[in-house]
Design an enzyme around this catalytic site. Structure first.
Site, PDB file in Angstrom:
ATOM      1  N   HIS A  35     -58.131 -31.182 -55.215  1.00 47.50           N
ATOM      2  CA  HIS A  35     -58.399 -29.751 -55.416  1.00 47.50           C
ATOM      3  C   HIS A  35     -59.002 -29.583 -56.801  1.00 47.50           C
ATOM      4  O   HIS A  35     -58.392 -29.961 -57.814  1.00 47.50           O
ATOM      5  CB  HIS A  35     -57.078 -28.970 -55.315  1.00 47.50           C
ATOM      6  N   ASP A  37     -60.410 -26.984 -59.528  1.00 48.34           N
ATOM      7  CA  ASP A  37     -60.487 -25.581 -59.959  1.00 48.34           C
ATOM      8  C   ASP A  37     -61.624 -25.399 -60.954  1.00 48.34           C
ATOM      9  O   ASP A  37     -61.681 -26.114 -61.958  1.00 48.34           O
ATOM     10  CB  ASP A  37     -59.178 -25.166 -60.637  1.00 48.34           C
ATOM     11  N   HIS A  68     -62.375 -25.011 -55.587  1.00 43.82           N
ATOM     12  CA  HIS A  68     -61.895 -23.626 -55.627  1.00 43.82           C
ATOM     13  C   HIS A  68     -62.537 -22.964 -56.839  1.00 43.82           C
ATOM     14  O   HIS A  68     -62.136 -23.228 -57.975  1.00 43.82           O
ATOM     15  CB  HIS A  68     -60.365 -23.640 -55.737  1.00 43.82           C
ATOM     16  N   PHE A 145     -54.130 -19.833 -63.973  1.00 38.81           N
ATOM     17  CA  PHE A 145     -53.253 -20.693 -64.778  1.00 38.81           C
ATOM     18  C   PHE A 145     -52.329 -21.521 -63.885  1.00 38.81           C
ATOM     19  O   PHE A 145     -51.905 -21.070 -62.827  1.00 38.81           O
ATOM     20  CB  PHE A 145     -52.408 -19.827 -65.738  1.00 38.81           C
ATOM     21  N   ASP A 178     -52.110 -22.216 -52.452  1.00 41.02           N
ATOM     22  CA  ASP A 178     -52.478 -22.653 -53.798  1.00 41.02           C
ATOM     23  C   ASP A 178     -51.653 -21.881 -54.834  1.00 41.02           C
ATOM     24  O   ASP A 178     -51.727 -20.662 -54.902  1.00 41.02           O
ATOM     25  CB  ASP A 178     -53.983 -22.391 -54.022  1.00 41.02           C
ATOM     26  N   SER A 201     -48.470 -28.686 -60.575  1.00 43.19           N
ATOM     27  CA  SER A 201     -47.471 -29.035 -61.601  1.00 43.19           C
ATOM     28  C   SER A 201     -46.037 -28.984 -61.076  1.00 43.19           C
ATOM     29  O   SER A 201     -45.134 -29.523 -61.715  1.00 43.19           O
ATOM     30  CB  SER A 201     -47.615 -28.068 -62.784  1.00 43.19           C
TER      31      SER A 201
HETATM   32  C1  DX5 Z   1     -54.630 -21.709 -60.420  1.00 47.01           C
HETATM   33  C2  DX5 Z   1     -55.273 -22.816 -59.593  1.00 47.01           C
HETATM   34  C3  DX5 Z   1     -54.246 -23.711 -58.940  1.00 47.01           C
HETATM   35  C4  DX5 Z   1     -53.336 -24.401 -59.943  1.00 47.01           C
HETATM   36  C5  DX5 Z   1     -52.064 -24.844 -59.275  1.00 47.01           C
HETATM   37  O1  DX5 Z   1     -55.595 -20.725 -60.681  1.00 47.01           O
HETATM   38  O2  DX5 Z   1     -56.095 -22.275 -58.587  1.00 47.01           O
HETATM   39  O3  DX5 Z   1     -54.916 -24.688 -58.145  1.00 47.01           O
HETATM   40  O4  DX5 Z   1     -53.989 -25.513 -60.501  1.00 47.01           O
HETATM   41  O5  DX5 Z   1     -51.150 -25.110 -60.293  1.00 47.01           O
HETATM   42  P1  DX5 Z   1     -49.563 -25.026 -59.981  1.00 47.01           P
HETATM   43  O6  DX5 Z   1     -49.321 -25.965 -58.845  1.00 47.01           O
HETATM   44  O7  DX5 Z   1     -48.931 -25.446 -61.259  1.00 47.01           O
HETATM   45  O8  DX5 Z   1     -49.288 -23.601 -59.607  1.00 47.01           O
HETATM   46 ZN    ZN Z   2     -56.903 -23.646 -57.150  1.00 43.55          ZN
END
Ligand code: DX5
Ligand code: ZN
Length: 226
Positions: A35, A37, A68, A145, A178, A201
């Site tokens: 994935h 970002d 994404h 975040f 997500d 995370s």
């Molecule tokens: C947040 C991202 C997610 C994020 C997920 O805007 O789109 O993909 O990296 O992080 P966790 O698993 O820590 O919520």
């Molecule tokens: Zn994401």
């Protein structure tokens, strides 16, 4: 028929100073996707990863990328994402007045087309574009975040999204969840209809726990749906 559940490891949550090591571990663990970002500091108040990093990742692993993008007017970047070799591109419904045109561009560029929905966006916005998209991403947190807590009402939204899609003949369409896809939340998310889990995370990249062990634990949770 039992749907297969897939893991999409969130590269933003990896050890970015030792990314190749982490990706080799993800290969060993057998995750189905990476994935990626991408953020522009406008649609979300943050920046994250890059198209150049995606090209470097494409050159060193065969794990497919699903991208994404949290950017305004994402139509502007479709060709650049396609050039990275990403298998799929998910754009935010809220980021463009022309979501149908964006999805058409994505498919024309050879990628699978996805729509990502912010927490408060109702799922019926998908009604007239279901035949133009291949996957739906539900944000379980506010985008921008890592390390946030799931918004509780997102489980109800996830269940209603699965019912919405199944009721329109889209039983085979993947729902990506997500945000805070955690050890605690995974059984509930799978039970509510998620088929692709963005491991970040709170699951795949937990501090002090090996990626191999974490992915094994995530997979074991598929069968404890709640
Ligand atoms: C947040 C991202 C997610 C994020 C997920 O805007 O789109 O993909 O990296 O992080 P966790 O698993 O820590 O919520
Ligand atoms: Zn994401």
């Amino acid at each position: 028929m039992e749907k297969s559940i897939k893991i999409s490891a969130s590269v933003a949550c990896a050890d970015l100073l030792n990314l190749e090591t982490d990706i080799r571990l993800l290969e060993e663990a057998g995750v189905e996707y990476l994935h990626i970002d991408i953020m522009d500091g406008m649609f979300v108040p943050n920046f994250c990863l890059s198209f150049d990093l995606m090209k470097a990742i494409k050159g060193m692993t065969s794990i497919p990328m699903e991208c994404h993008v949290m950017v305004t007017d994402p139509e502007r970047y479709v060709e650049q994402v396609a050039a990275t070799g990403s298998e799929c591109l998910s754009v935010h419904y809220e980021a463009t007045p022309h979501i149908h045109r964006a999805l058409t561009l994505i498919r024309q560029s050879g990628m699978k087309a996805g729509v990502a929905l912010n927490p408060s966006t109702p799922i019926n916005v998908l009604d007239y574009i279901l035949d133009d998209l291949d996957v739906v991403t539900l944000m379980m947190i506010n985008p921008g975040f890592t390390g946030q807590k799931m918004i509780p009402s997102m489980l109800r939204k996830l269940k209603e999204t699965r019912e919405f899609l199944d009721g329109r003949g889209k039983q085979d369409m993947d729902i990506i969840v997500d945000g805070n896809v955690s050890i605690e939340n995974i059984p509930k998310m799978v039970g509510a209809g998620a088929t692709v889990l963005v491991g970040g995370s709170s699951s795949v990249f937990r501090k002090g726990v090996s990626i191999i062990e974490s992915v094994e634990l995530v997979r074991s949770l598929f069968y404890f749906v709640g």
